[in-house]
Scaffold this active site. Structure first.
Site, PDB file in Angstrom:
ATOM      1  N   HIS A   1       0.861  -1.187   0.000  1.00  0.00           N
ATOM      2  CA  HIS A   1       0.000   0.000   0.000  1.00  0.00           C
ATOM      3  C   HIS A   1       0.898   1.237   0.000  1.00  0.00           C
ATOM      4  O   HIS A   1       1.555   1.526   0.993  1.00  0.00           O
ATOM      5  CB  HIS A   1      -0.926  -0.005   1.218  1.00  0.00           C
ATOM      6  CG  HIS A   1      -1.886  -1.159   1.213  1.00  0.00           C
ATOM      7  ND1 HIS A   1      -3.084  -1.108   0.526  1.00  0.00           N
ATOM      8  CD2 HIS A   1      -1.801  -2.392   1.764  1.00  0.00           C
ATOM      9  CE1 HIS A   1      -3.711  -2.282   0.685  1.00  0.00           C
ATOM     10  NE2 HIS A   1      -2.957  -3.077   1.424  1.00  0.00           N
TER      11      HIS A   1
ATOM     12  N   ASP B   1       1.931  -7.007   2.546  1.00  0.00           N
ATOM     13  CA  ASP B   1       0.753  -6.194   2.887  1.00  0.00           C
ATOM     14  C   ASP B   1       1.204  -4.934   3.636  1.00  0.00           C
ATOM     15  O   ASP B   1       0.573  -4.515   4.612  1.00  0.00           O
ATOM     16  CB  ASP B   1      -0.270  -6.989   3.704  1.00  0.00           C
ATOM     17  CG  ASP B   1      -1.628  -6.280   3.784  1.00  0.00           C
ATOM     18  OD1 ASP B   1      -1.814  -5.245   3.112  1.00  0.00           O
ATOM     19  OD2 ASP B   1      -2.498  -6.773   4.532  1.00  0.00           O
TER      20      ASP B   1
HETATM   21 ZN   LIG Z   1      -6.277  -6.762   2.197  1.00  0.00          ZN
END
Ligand SMILES: [Zn+2]
Lengths: 306, 429
Positions: free
Chosen positions: B64, B305
């Site tokens: 992200h 992640d």
């Molecule tokens: Zn996710």
């Protein structure tokens, strides 16, 4: 002998001697409450903040009264956590309060863990007045005190906690406290209201209220949160009352020696019928009076701890 | 420029290279492999990497980057710096930005910001407009702009109908759907539902919330014949579902994060919000299943992640703190420490899980260690003992539960796009 911890975050892991000490101390304060002048100078000069992020007038007033009876200076700080949801207000709020040189913080919050978090950022004694679905130790202590007042002893006593255990903060504290005082604890309610693995705490589970009434000495009946999304955990309040409600008929049929507690506020006609709520088996208003004495005892023991 | 990397263990499963040799890189291209005389090189361009592994540049397929929208948490550039510091030469960035990656403009913006960096950035487009699950995002246009896969990450694709259409539509371009598996009707918790959540008084997210969507997606992949990639798999049942589906020949792949194969929900006991992520940390049994899945190939890759959040967002009430932790700079160390040094995976397995497989899933060419190839390499010292120090990480955010953790093994250099990151600095080569 002082309490073993500086804070009262919950009853998990609290030694029986500490619980006994609080209950004994409450007995002395209970006498003070029956005097014409109900005030003692014990905590004069101490400043206590009632930090309530969640509205709970009853608990706050009980604490406040206990503080006044002990001559402490008290400040109320009530804020909805919806206002702190967005910004950085939560930590800032706590830091601000800490900067005011506070001796004790009584905290209520809808998130579990907040009292523990406060111990990391504050020097004050922290008393948990209810955190999420976690613990509400003074409620359990006042419940135990009230039971003991009527039965004389907790050891071997069979106590059943009835209702929405999963969403309750009172249940865990009662389970930990009662078990460490030697009581036999069970739970009764629909399976959707039992949190995962709760039986690992050594409690029996009933789904039949009549059996629970029959086999126990005490029922501690929790409030059903009517505001919870209707129909998701139980089909209806009506069905709840029909299958899990405490009624005079049930008591008279299954156990006329039962003692009924309820932490309030009561939903009449849901967890208790009106008759039971006003009847001879319950000690609901004693609980309220004893609540002040228990909170005085906790404040005193923590506030004067060396 | 000519640089010489001395006596490394070259390990490239794709080119079947596994030997000790020197590497001469000329203007960013592998010029020569073998025993190379160092006298022709400037001293500052000779790197003594004896005993270190040289592998195809590592790739993290679940990052992200927060740009556009939350540049206070991370930007494309700081995220790329963090990637390089963690040993990664390529990343795929997830579309839950503001606005979401649901238009060519946003893809272009990200690619523009990443243009001159050592690290290659591959945007993952949103499945649906604004990730709302109502209308398909312009998938063809996103592919043309450079999106390599599609996901509504943060949430599962809302309806089976949108999922089906997205799979079929993206299937025209051989782009997989990457699914965040979580049934939204079971997701209003703050940690794994277990006896631990009961004791902590925190609302739980049951593993079955994940399993239900994994099952749905596998059935849909079977029905449509298209590809599904399960992001951050965390539950034992989900892993079993993937294993069974693979055995049936269904086109399913899966990734796991380092935190899900090392930590359990027991860690939440301190109410430290750095242990709050979604999917949540699960039970010991789930962790063991994750390791088993990595071993037998059910789980194709490891992905971080990487989810940067500001300190003040994390330092708050557990139920209100945002989900996620940073991971780019600890991922390789944890993988080596917990999987390689404990005898679960070999270094070669790690090269598959952290370099080859994620690229294959995303149809990105896997860099080879052979003459004539662009040098896209990670140099790993599997023996270096180091302590994670978040204050020194390149990511803009510091939300990780691994601070102060002692690890054995890390990347000491990365090379890509005619640049090298080594000794904490970037240089042109
Ligand atoms: Zn996710």
């Amino acid at each position: 002998m002082p309490l073993s911890s500086k804070h009262l975050l919950g009853l998990q892991g609290v030694p029986a001697e500490d619980i006994q000490l609080i209950l004994d101390t409450a007995t002395t304060f209970r006498e003070v409450l029956d005097r014409p002048i109900k005030k003692v100078p014990t905590l004069q000069g101490k400043t206590i903040v009632n930090l309530f992020f969640e509205n709970s007038t009853r608990t706050r007033i009980s604490f406040e009264l206990a503080q006044k009876r002990l001559s402490a200076d008290t400040v109320n700080f009530t804020t909805s956590s919806s206002s702190t949801k967005k910004g950085e207000t939560f930590k800032d709020t706590v830091r601000n309060i800490e900067a005011m040189k506070i001796d004790m913080i009584i905290v209520r919050h809808e998130s579990a863990g907040v009292p523990q978090y406060l111990t990391q950022i504050s020097e004050a004694n922290i008393i948990n007045a209810g955190d999420g679905r976690h613990e509400h130790p003074t409620q359990a202590l006042l419940d135990m005190y009230s039971i003991k007042e009527k039965t004389g002893d907790l050891k071997g006593l069979k106590v059943c906690i009835v209702g929405d255990i999963a969403h309750s903060r009172v249940a865990l504290s009662n389970i930990y406290g009662l078990i460490s005082m030697g009581a036999k604890v069970s739970l009764c309610g629909p399976s959707t209201m039992m949190p995962m693995g709760i039986e690992n705490l050594g409690v029996k589970i009933y789904h039949n209220i009549e059996k629970a009434i029959h086999e126990n000495d005490v029922l501690n009946v929790l409030r059903i949160q009517l505001e919870r999304k209707a129909g998701t955990t139980i089909p209806s309040v009506r069905e709840y009352h029909n299958y899990f409600g405490i009624t005079s008929e049930r008591i008279e049929r299954f156990n006329r020696d039962i003692l009924i507690l309820h932490p309030g506020p009561i939903n009449r006609g849901v967890e208790l019928s009106s008759e039971v709520a006003d009847g001879p088996y319950q000690i609901i208003l004693d609980q309220v009076t004893n609540g002040v004495a228990i909170r005085m005892a906790v404040l005193y023991l923590l506030g004067t701890r060396p | 420029m000519d640089i010489l990397l001395k006596s490394m263990n070259l390990l490239d499963p794709g080119s079947k290279v596994n030997e000790v040799a020197d590497l001469h890189i000329k203007n960013g291209v592998i010029h020569k492999i073998g025993d190379i005389d160092s006298s022709e090189f400037d001293e500052e361009n000779i790197f003594e990497f004896s005993g270190k592994y040289c592998v195809p540049g590592l790739f993290d397929m679940h990052v992200h980057l927060r740009e556009p929208g939350r540049e206070d948490k991370e930007t494309v550039v700081t995220g790329c710096n963090s990637s390089a510091a963690g040993g990664f030469t390529g990343i795929a960035c997830m579309p839950n930005t503001t606005p979401a990656i649901d238009s060519a403009e946003v893809v272009n913006l990200i690619l523009q910001k990443a243009k001159d960096h050592l690290v290659d950035v591959y945007p993952v487009g949103a499945v649906s407009l604004e990730r709302k699950g109502e209308a398909l995002a312009p998938i063809a246009e996103l592919v043309e702009a450079g999106a390599v896969a599609f996901s509504d990450d943060g949430v599962a694709v809302k309806t089976s109908a949108i999922l089906r259409n997205a799979m079929e539509y993206a299937g025209m371009y051989n782009a997989p759907i990457i699914e965040h598996c979580e049934d939204p009707s079971l997701d209003d918790g703050a940690m794994n539902e277990s006896f631990v959540s009961t004791q902590l008084g925190l609302p739980g997210i049951p593993t079955v919330a994940e399993d239900i969507i994994v099952a749905r997606d596998i059935l849909m992949a079977e029905y449509t014949g298209q590809r599904i990639h399960i992001a951050h798999i965390s539950s034992k049942n989900s892993i079993n579902l993937v294993r069974e589906a693979k055995a049936k020949g269904i086109k399913v792949t899966a990734e796991i994060t380092p935190h899900h194969f090392t930590l359990t929900d027991d860690s939440v006991k301190t109410y430290d919000t750095n242990y709050k992520m979604n999917p949540p940390l699960r039970s010991n049994e789930d962790v063991k299943a994750g390791i088993e899945g990595l071993k037998d190939g059910t789980i194709d890759c490891i992905a971080s992640d990487h989810a940067p959040h500001k300190v003040e967002e994390k330092e708050r009430e557990f139920i209100y703190a945002p989900n996620g932790i940073t991971g780019l700079e600890t991922q390789l160390g944890i993988t080596l420490n917990e999987l390689v040094h404990k005898g679960i995976l070999s270094i070669e397995d790690v090269v598959y899980k952290l370099s080859v497989n994620p690229r294959k899933i995303l149809n990105i060419p896997v860099p080879g260690i052979k003459v004539g190839e662009n040098a896209n390499l990670t140099i790993i010292d599997d023996k270096e003992i180091w302590t994670v120090d978040l204050s020194k990480t390149k990511s803009k955010s510091k939300n990780s539960p691994f601070d102060k953790r002692l690890l054995t093994g890390k990347a000491i250099a990365v090379i890509n796009n005619k640049q090298m990151f080594c000794d904490n600095e970037f240089k042109q080569i």
